[in-house]
Design a protein around this motif. Structure first.
Motif, short mmCIF file in Angstrom:
data_model
loop_
_atom_site.label_atom_id
_atom_site.label_comp_id
_atom_site.label_asym_id
_atom_site.label_seq_id
_atom_site.Cartn_x
_atom_site.Cartn_y
_atom_site.Cartn_z
N TRP A 79 -4.63 3.48 -7.42
CA TRP A 79 -5.87 3.92 -6.77
C TRP A 79 -6.35 5.26 -7.30
CZ3 TRP A 79 -9.49 1.24 -4.95
CH2 TRP A 79 -9.23 0.04 -4.29
N LYS A 95 -0.30 3.32 -5.11
CA LYS A 95 -1.03 4.55 -4.84
C LYS A 95 -1.56 5.17 -6.13
CE LYS A 95 1.48 5.75 -0.64
NZ LYS A 95 2.42 6.70 -0.03
N GLU A 142 0.81 -1.22 0.00
CA GLU A 142 0.00 0.00 0.00
C GLU A 142 0.85 1.27 0.00
OE1 GLU A 142 -2.47 -0.66 3.41
OE2 GLU A 142 -3.93 -1.84 2.26
N LYS A 143 2.10 1.19 0.41
CA LYS A 143 2.99 2.35 0.42
C LYS A 143 3.70 2.56 -0.92
CE LYS A 143 4.06 1.86 5.32
NZ LYS A 143 5.11 1.44 6.28
#
Length: 163
Positions: free
Chosen positions: A25, A22, A16-17
Motif C-alpha cells: 500500500w 502494508k 491486512e496486518k
C-alpha cells in the motif's frame, strides 16, 4: 478468498496486518502521488504534446502496476495452493519491476519530482526483501498438479498422474 479464519488461507484482517501487504500500500500510495504530480497541467505546460503524453502514460502505467500488488498478495494468501501462490507472486515480481522501470521512464520524459522516484525505489527495495521472505513460506507440497508445468514441486512433472 476472504473466508473465516477456520477456512484454508488467511482472513482479510490477517492479510491486512502482513508487513508485505502494508508495504504494498505504501508503494501504491507513492505511485498514485507520482501519477497525480505528472498530470499537473501547469507544471508541465512547457512540454510538447508528445512528451507530455509519454510522461503521463508512464505515470499512469506506474500507478496501474502498483495497484496490482496488494490484490495479488491477497489472492496468494487466500488461494493457499502452491501454484496459486506462485502465480500471484510472479505477477507481483513483474509489476514491481515494471514500477522500477517506470521510474526511469518518468525521469527520461522530464518528471520534475525525482525525490518521489527515489523514495519509491527505496520502498520497492524494502518490499523486495519482505517478498523474498514471504515466498519462502509457500509450501510446495500443498499443491494440485500444474498441467502447464510451471509451479509443480521438485520432482513432480506436468504429465504425472494425479494421486
Amino acid at each position: 478468498m476472504f473466508e473465516d479464519d477456520d477456512e484454508p488461507g488467511k482472513g482479510r484482517r490477517d492479510i491486512e496486518k502482513m508487513p508485505i501487504y502494508k508495504k504494498g500500500w505504501v508503494i501504491f500510495d507513492l505511485a498514485d502521488k507520482i501519477a497525480s504530480l505528472a498530470n499537473d497541467e501547469e507544471e508541465y505546460a512547457a512540454l510538447e504534446e508528445t512528451e507530455l503524453g509519454l510522461l503521463r502514460h508512464h505515470a499512469d502505467q506506474l500507478r496501474n502496476d502498483a495497484m496490482l500488488i496488494c490484490p495479488k498478495i491477497a489472492g496468494a494468501e487466500g488461494g493457499d495452493l502452491y501454484a496459486i501462490r506462485m502465480e500471484n507472486a510472479t505477477i507481483i515480481r513483474k509489476v514491481t519491476r515494471e514500477v522500477q522501470t517506470g521510474c526511469s521512464g518518468l525521469e527520461l520524459w522530464g518528471f520534475k519530482h525525482s525525490e518521489y522516484l527515489e523514495l519509491l525505489r527505496k520502498e520497492i527495495e524494502g518490499f523486495r526483501l519482505l517478498f523474498a521472505e514471504w515466498v519462502k513460506t509457500f509450501d510446495p507440497w500443498n499443491y494440485s498438479l500444474d498441467r502447464w508445468g510451471l509451479f509443480n514441486p521438485p520432482g513432480i512433472n506436468y504429465d504425472d498422474l494425479e494421486l
